[in-house]
Scaffold this active site. Structure first.
Site, short mmCIF file in Angstrom:
data_model
loop_
_atom_site.label_atom_id
_atom_site.label_comp_id
_atom_site.label_asym_id
_atom_site.label_seq_id
_atom_site.Cartn_x
_atom_site.Cartn_y
_atom_site.Cartn_z
N LYS A 184 -12.50 -8.91 2.08
CA LYS A 184 -11.75 -8.89 3.35
C LYS A 184 -10.65 -7.86 3.17
O LYS A 184 -9.61 -8.13 2.57
CB LYS A 184 -11.16 -10.27 3.61
CG LYS A 184 -10.96 -10.60 5.07
CD LYS A 184 -9.99 -9.69 5.81
CE LYS A 184 -8.54 -10.00 5.60
NZ LYS A 184 -7.63 -9.02 6.21
N GLU A 210 -1.97 -10.98 -7.46
CA GLU A 210 -1.15 -9.81 -7.82
C GLU A 210 -0.19 -9.60 -6.66
O GLU A 210 -0.61 -9.19 -5.58
CB GLU A 210 -2.08 -8.61 -8.07
CG GLU A 210 -1.42 -7.56 -8.91
CD GLU A 210 -0.62 -6.61 -8.06
OE1 GLU A 210 0.56 -6.91 -7.79
OE2 GLU A 210 -1.18 -5.58 -7.65
N GLU A 226 11.66 -7.25 -3.13
CA GLU A 226 10.71 -6.14 -3.04
C GLU A 226 10.88 -5.50 -1.66
O GLU A 226 10.73 -6.17 -0.63
CB GLU A 226 9.27 -6.64 -3.20
CG GLU A 226 8.28 -5.50 -3.16
CD GLU A 226 6.84 -5.94 -3.45
OE1 GLU A 226 6.30 -6.72 -2.64
OE2 GLU A 226 6.29 -5.49 -4.46
#
Ligand code: TXE
Length: 481
Positions: free
Chosen positions: A178, A253, A383
């Protein structure tokens, strides 16, 4: 888009291009101009179900029975075909993701290299014999999980497909992929090339669509035996929760806040290009981006000035203009990054690129370097996923380690020092999945296990280690007297 030889408003399931079950599409935008340039399939749960069915059939049938050496040959042939198509794949990726052509080209080259590596490894993955009691022979078999689900983000589609689908296929799994709704074209192109080199139908199925629809359906599907996900922490949590319902292993991840640490004995000339490039490559939208630059006080001013002058020289432009930095992926991502720049108000801007003559509807953000940022500031903790770096001064080794380890993340770190003993101490003290001494990124390193700790996720991709993750170990104990 003229480079496409397939219709991206379709899914590739069981070796066939088919329209998504709901007949719906999603618009496709060029980040460099903001223009709508096409439409992609909006896959739904029914399409995921068909893809899982096709993968199950392939795993239990033609692909499952393909000998390891032949699996390897198919992957290596695919790698050669990808290598022949590097230019067209790079153009497609540049239009879809907005990355400068050179960077898109490097991704296509890396994809070919992953296929070469995993193709070569397919028949070298084996179990062991284990000395045991008198009258027993015991051995282990490394077997594929079965059907593996791969949820891929938009920042490095080709590289992430190479390291995850490449390894999964080499180990004998059949895959359902996907790709991200913001960038799925090279995933579809890749799957079509795989079909062309003779990968059996159903061994690789691609269903584009929204995360909350096709993505969630894949994570919840009881026919999926392993999930690998690259993306945000928030979505990673959902994926892990869904995996726990079906009790399947999951590789996550989830990005990072990776530091480069510059000591006063470092070779600054060697370090400087890495300090800036690792922050602005792919417009900072890199899981292993070095978004924090920690510098020992004695050389802090010198490094700040040198980085500032690099920032001033950065050229930002359309992907096809192939400059240093392109746009970010989407209007949404631009808004996220600008939100962080707002939080930076009041901080010292040490360096910034100028934006000149850019398409007004493109998703551009000026690469920005902040100096003297406190360790607990949002810009030093979160982040950002844009071309933004912060500089943080430190006094000594102990403080450098405390700052480096002082975020929720732990993906990658770089250490610049000529002191060999310090290199060893730092490599051990830093909490991260990869530590680079006097370099950053080691040139991409297809062979080098990669993954995080803490909120950067768990499990390892790349290298041989990934192959172990895509297999399950069976112990066979035979009593023969
Ligand atoms: O991520 P999402 P987004 C980080 C980065 C960025 C932020 C948001 O900080 O600013 O995430 O990006 C699929 N079930 N990274 O919103 O949502 C989605 O369709 C199953 C870091 O794009 O995590 C896409 O394919 N799947 C990162 C993929 O997850 C779902 C790379 C990633 O999207 C889903 C990208 C659901 N409920 C973003 N919802 C890295 N580690 O490199 C979404 N998806």
């Amino acid at each position: 888009m003229k480079d496409l030889w397939f219709d991206p408003s379709q899914c590739l399931i069981d070796g066939q291009w088919i329209a998504p079950s709901g007949g719906q599409t999603l618009p496709l935008f060029d980040p460099s101009t903001g223009e709508e340039i096409g439409a992609i399939a909006r896959g739904q749960a029914a399409d995921i179900d068909a893809a899982v069915g096709a993968a199950t059939k392939a795993w239990q049938g033609a692909w499952g029975r393909t000998p390891a050496a032949e699996r390897g040959r198919i992957l290596m042939a695919l790698g050669r075909l990808v290598a022949e198509k590097v230019d067209v794949l790079a153009r497609i990726e540049a239009a879809d993701v907005g990355k400068p052509l050179k960077q898109a080209r490097a991704d296509a080259v890396a994809l070919a290299r992953y296929l070469e590596f995993y193709g070569g490894a397919a028949d070298k993955l084996h179990g062991e014999t284990i000395p045991y009691l008198d009258g027993y022979t015991v051995y282990t078999l490394r077997e594929p999980h079965g059907v593996t689900g791969h949820i891929v983000p938009w920042n490095y589609p080709m590289q992430i497909i190479g390291r995850s689908v490449g390894a999964a296929l080499a180990a004998g799994n059949a895959c359902v992929l996907k790709p991200a709704e913001d960038a799925c074209l090279t995933a579809l192109a890749f799957a079509d090339l795989a079909r062309q080199v003779g990968l059996p139908d159903g061994a690789l199925n691609v269903v584009p669509g929204l995360g909350a629809e096709a993505g969630a359906a894949l994570t919840a599907h009881p026919g999926v035996h392993h999930l690998s996900f690259t993306g945000s922490v928030a979505t990673g949590r959902m994926v892990q929760r869904a995996a726990s319902e079906n009790v399947v292993p999951v590789t996550l991840e989830l990005g990072g806040k990776s530091p480069q640490i510059v000591f006063d004995d470092a070779d600054l000339e060697a370090a400087l290009p890495f300090l800036v490039n690792a922050g602005i490559q792919n417009c900072g939208q890199t899981c292993s981006a070095s978004s924090r630059i920690l510098v020992q006080r004695k050389v802090y001013e010198q490094v700040r000035e040198a980085m500032a002058s690099r920032y001033a020289g950065l050229r930002v432009g359309k992907a096809v203009d192939d400059l240093d930095v392109g746009p970010v992926i989407s209007a949404k991502q631009k808004g996220l990054v600008e939100g962080f720049l707002d939080k930076g108000q009041g901080l010292e801007i040490a360096g910034q690129a100028t934006l000149n003559d850019l398409p007004s509807d493109g998703y551009y953000v000026a690469p920005t370097l902040y100096a003297g940022v406190a360790q607990d500031h949002a810009l030093a903790q979160d982040e950002i996923f844009g071309p933004v770096q912060v500089m943080i001064p430190f006094e000594d080794e102990a403080e450098a380690v405390a700052i480096a380890n002082g975020t929720d993340y732990g993906l990658v770190a770089g250490v610049w020092t000529r002191d060999g003993a310090r290199q060893m101490r730092m490599a051990r003290s830093i909490r991260a999945g990869q530590v680079f001494l006097n370099n950053y990124g080691a040139g991409g390193g297809v062979e080098l296990p990669f993954g995080g700790i803490g909120k950067s996720g768990h499990g390892r991709e790349k290298g041989f280690e990934a192959l172990y993750g895509f297999t399950t170990l069976k112990t066979v104990a035979a009593y023969h007297g």
